[in-house]
Every structure is written in structure tokens, then in C-alpha cells.
Enzyme design. Structure first.
Site, PDB file in Angstrom:
ATOM      1  N   ARG A  95       0.826  -1.203   0.000  1.00 55.97           N
ATOM      2  CA  ARG A  95       0.000   0.000   0.000  1.00 55.97           C
ATOM      3  C   ARG A  95       0.859   1.253   0.000  1.00 55.97           C
ATOM      4  O   ARG A  95       0.527   2.256  -0.643  1.00 55.97           O
ATOM      5  CB  ARG A  95      -0.942  -0.016   1.203  1.00 55.97           C
ATOM      6  N   SER A  96       2.012   1.208   0.677  1.00 55.93           N
ATOM      7  CA  SER A  96       2.913   2.361   0.679  1.00 55.93           C
ATOM      8  C   SER A  96       3.411   2.671  -0.729  1.00 55.93           C
ATOM      9  O   SER A  96       3.503   3.839  -1.119  1.00 55.93           O
ATOM     10  CB  SER A  96       4.102   2.111   1.607  1.00 55.93           C
ATOM     11  N   GLY A 142      11.004  16.166  10.580  1.00 59.09           N
ATOM     12  CA  GLY A 142       9.974  15.172  10.337  1.00 59.09           C
ATOM     13  C   GLY A 142       8.594  15.759  10.534  1.00 59.09           C
ATOM     14  O   GLY A 142       7.928  16.168   9.590  1.00 59.09           O
ATOM     15  N   CYS A 243      -0.720  17.082  -0.297  1.00 54.60           N
ATOM     16  CA  CYS A 243      -0.400  15.744  -0.809  1.00 54.60           C
ATOM     17  C   CYS A 243      -0.406  14.729   0.327  1.00 54.60           C
ATOM     18  O   CYS A 243      -0.895  13.604   0.170  1.00 54.60           O
ATOM     19  CB  CYS A 243       0.959  15.750  -1.507  1.00 54.60           C
ATOM     20  N   GLY A 344      -0.202 -17.301  20.238  1.00 57.16           N
ATOM     21  CA  GLY A 344       0.852 -17.792  21.110  1.00 57.16           C
ATOM     22  C   GLY A 344       2.216 -17.683  20.457  1.00 57.16           C
ATOM     23  O   GLY A 344       2.499 -16.743  19.712  1.00 57.16           O
ATOM     24  N   GLU A 368       3.492   9.946   7.735  1.00 55.65           N
ATOM     25  CA  GLU A 368       2.331  10.766   7.354  1.00 55.65           C
ATOM     26  C   GLU A 368       1.677  11.402   8.579  1.00 55.65           C
ATOM     27  O   GLU A 368       0.464  11.604   8.621  1.00 55.65           O
ATOM     28  CB  GLU A 368       1.292   9.939   6.587  1.00 55.65           C
ATOM     29  N   GLY A 369       2.475  11.753   9.574  1.00 55.93           N
ATOM     30  CA  GLY A 369       1.971  12.390  10.776  1.00 55.93           C
ATOM     31  C   GLY A 369       1.868  11.412  11.924  1.00 55.93           C
ATOM     32  O   GLY A 369       1.165  10.402  11.841  1.00 55.93           O
ATOM     33  N   THR A 370       2.589  11.670  12.996  1.00 55.93           N
ATOM     34  CA  THR A 370       2.550  10.799  14.161  1.00 55.93           C
ATOM     35  C   THR A 370       1.202  10.926  14.877  1.00 55.93           C
ATOM     36  O   THR A 370       0.414  11.837  14.610  1.00 55.93           O
ATOM     37  CB  THR A 370       3.664  11.159  15.155  1.00 55.93           C
TER      38      THR A 370
END
Length: 389
Positions: A95-96, A142, A243, A344, A368-370
Site C-alpha cells: 500500500r505504501s 519530520g 499531498c 501464542g 504521514e503524521g505521528t
């Protein structure tokens, strides 16, 4: 009618025919063509032929699929979200790749580029024949991209760029980098072909998370570009942030897929793993865990679909996206950790997807934002006061 454990609240009932078709096509492709390989890619920390993966995704119409024209599919936002969900159900790295290509690099060109730039890059990127990356984050910049140190200066009619970008997905395989740099007039975006002198990309090794994805450091050492390499409509920090909002929308959906994958693995394991003479799914504590996961998975899908409908109606605010990323990543992390406990000791192996998803989500929670950034975004929306500065 007994609810379907895989879509307990029948969320997908609200999808249109085309949306269902896209969901099913991407799910089948991801499970058939990508899932058999992804554990091996994760274990080796590399994708042997990332360009082949990109071409396959491009042939399916998934790269920049929410954009119009220039070879892009022009689907609605919900369809794009569904594609992200089905890809991340296999692995966050896949997906990234799609997010960075379509929601970051291609969106920047589509929204802020000249007609010539769009025609040069977007059709090839949509087909997966050219790969893009998005150079915003830096070693010391960042969560606060406005503090970036990368600079672009004028020399005659040319631009000269110097600086370093960090944690760049697709960086070492990209054909073009969308690089953001400070100028005397503020932050600007530039299209940097990766074969120009002074540009280099170094693969980041030693990752424990998102290993089925290529992450790089970009170094720009006196990179000289013609004047028309600048994105003419990209001025100020709002351009790259817009974006990022597109990419975050994909994450809201994607992590719902990762959560579903972990839940389904745990449910199957609980039904088949026998201890004390019966399946562990028959014990109260295990059923409690399954119920908690079920609620989180369905809440995540409901949130994603609601945001998708708002986006398609033109009503989605960036704080809505922050709500979705904060809520859905948290939910997915809870599901992954709980699913790991149901498995387990077996849960730490690559025979099952849960530990892979669990560590991948640690990266998704950061990029993309913490969590803190999205919490403060919501706080600003609620109070009218910014806590960022």
C-alpha cells in the site's frame, strides 16, 4: 441471517457495483500475485523486482487511480480506499508503494505541475513504467517539515538544489523525485530526474518494520535543474501538506485491511488450535479477545467508508483525515497485538501474518503524521488554538 464474521456489520453492503468490482479485483490480485511472495520479501528485506510489481499494479489501474486524465483511472475516493485496504491486507509496504506513487508523487504533479510536466510523467507513472518518490522528510525535519534545510537557489535561469531527504519510500528505484526545498521566496516543489549529476539515493538497511518496501536517503549535492523543473503552482508548505492529506486518506483504509487480516488469522487459528481437549476459541478469554478485535475492525471500516463518502461529496476536511488516521491506526495496532497473543508462540513466525502486520503498523503509526500530530490537529479543530508553535 447470521452475521458474516468477515464483515460483521455488513459495511460493504453500502458499496456500489463498480466499487465492489474494484474491491474484488484488487483482493484477488493481491492474494494471488502478491501474498505468496510477501513473507519472503519481508524476511529478506527486499523486493527482487520492484519495477515488475509496479507494472503489475499499473496494469490493474491502481497507480494514481483517483486522478483524472493522463492515463489515470479517475475512480472515486471510496474505490481508491478499497484498493488500499485490499493491498494492505497483504502488506503495508505494498500500500505504501501505491500511496507514494499515486497520492504523493503523482498528486503533486497533477495538482501543481505544468501541462508539459503532467504529459511527461503521469502516463508513464500510471502504467508503472516510471516510479516516483516524494522528498519531504529530512533527518532533522519530520513532524515539522517547515524547518527543512534543503535549499534551492537560482543561478541564472537554473535552480541548484542541496540537501538530504530521509525515509523516502521508492527512493532508490525512482525515476523522478518530487523534492521540496526552501527558496528565498518560500518552499517550492521540484521535479528531479534521478539520473541527474549530484543526485544519489542510498537504501536504508537494518529496518525491522516495513521490510517489504524500499526506503532510502536522498542526497542532493549541487543538483542543477532547468528553470522549468519547478512545479509552477506549488508554493508554500500547504502544497506538500495537501499531498500528505491524500496519502493519509489511503492509510485510513489501508490499516483497516491490516486489522482485518490479523483478525481473520486469529479467528481461523482459534477455531483450529486445540488445547485442553477443545479449540481455544471455546474459551471465554479467547472469545473476549475475538470480540474486541471484531469491534475494532468494524469500527475502522465504518470510519474509512464515512470519510470516503465525505471526500466524494467534496466535504472532507483535513482534520477528518487526522481523525481517521488516529482512530484506525490505533485500532489496527490493538487488533494486531491481540491477534499475536491468540497465536501464542506461533504468532511470532512468518507462517502467520500477524507479527509482520504488527511491526509494519509501528511505521504506519509514525509516517504521514505521528499520533501526536494528529491529536493536536484535532485539538486545534476543537478549540481554535494551535499547540504546534
Amino acid at each position: 441471517m447470521t452475521p458474516n464474521p468477515h464483515d460483521f456489520l455488513d459495511v460493504d453492503r453500502d458499496l456500489g457495483d463498480e466499487e465492489r468490482a474494484i474491491r474484488d479485483t484488487v483482493r484477488d490480485y493481491a492474494r494471488t500475485e502478491l501474498l505468496p511472495h510477501v513473507a519472503g520479501w519481508f524476511e529478506s528485506g527486499s523486493i527482487p523486482d520492484p519495477r515488475a510489481v509496479a507494472r503489475g499494479l499499473g496494469a490493474l489501474g491502481l497507480l494514481g487511480m483517483h486522478l483524472d486524465g493522463y492515463g489515470c483511472a479517475g475512480t472515486n475516493a471510496v474505490s481508491y480506499g478499497l484498493a488500499c485496504r485490499e493491498l494492505e491486507a497483504v502488506d503495508s509496504g505494498l500500500r505504501s508503494l501505491v500511496s507514494v506513487q499515486g497520492s504523493l508523487a503523482m498528486t503533486a504533479i497533477h495538482a501543481f505541475g505544468s501541462e508539459e510536466q503532467k504529459r511527461e510523467w503521469l502516463p508513464r507513472m500510471a502504467a508503472g513504467e516510471a516510479i516516483g518518490c516524494f522528498g519531504l522528510t529530512e533527518p532533522d525535519s519530520g513532524s515539522d517539515p517547515g524547518s527543512m534545510r534543503t535549499r534551492a537557489r537560482r543561478e541564472g535561469s537554473d535552480w541548484v538544489l542541496d540537501g538530504t531527504k530521509m525515509w523516502i519510500t521508492n527512493g532508490s528505484v525512482a525515476d523522478v523525485a518530487v523534492v521540496w526545498a526552501g527558496t528565498e521566496d518560500g518552499i517550492r516543489g521540484f521535479l528531479v530526474p534521478t539520473d541527474v549529476p549530484g543526485f544519489s539515493a542510498n537504501v536504508i538497511h537494518g529496518k525491522i518494520s516495513l521490510r517489504a518496501s524500499i526506503t532510502s536517503e536522498l542526497v542532493l549535492d549541487g543538483v542543477r535543474l532547468p528553470g522549468d523543473a519547478a512545479l509552477p503552482l506549488a508554493e508554500g508548505i500547504r502544497a506538500p501538506l495537501s499531498c500528505l492529506s491524500e496519502a493519509r486518506f489511503g492509510i485510513v483504509w489501508g490499516v483497516a485491511g491490516a486489522a482485518r487480516s490479523c483478525f481473520e488469522a486469529a479467528l481461523d487459528y482459534a477455531r483450529t488450535r486445540t488445547q485442553f481437549g477443545r479449540p481455544i476459541g471455546g474459551f471465554q478469554l479467547t472469545q473476549g479477545k475475538l470480540a474486541d478485535m471484531l469491534v475494532d475492525v468494524n469500527h475502522a471500516n465504518l470510519t474509512a467508508l464515512r470519510l470516503g463518502r465525505l471526500k466524494d461529496e467534496g466535504l472532507l476536511h483535513h482534520s477528518h483525515v487526522s481523525f481517521g488516521k488516529l482512530a484506525n491506526v490505533r485500532a489496527a495496532q490493538r487488533v494486531a497485538a491481540t491477534a499475536r497473543s491468540v497465536h501464542g508462540a506461533n504468532g511470532i513466525t512468518l507462517e502467520y501474518p500477524v507479527m509482520r502486520h504488527m511491526v509494519n503498523l509501528e511505521t504506519v503509526a509514525t509516517y504521514e503524521g505521528t499520533e501526536e500530530i494528529h491529536a493536536l490537529t484535532l485539538g486545534r479543530a476543537l478549540t481554535g488554538h494551535s499547540a504546534f508553535r
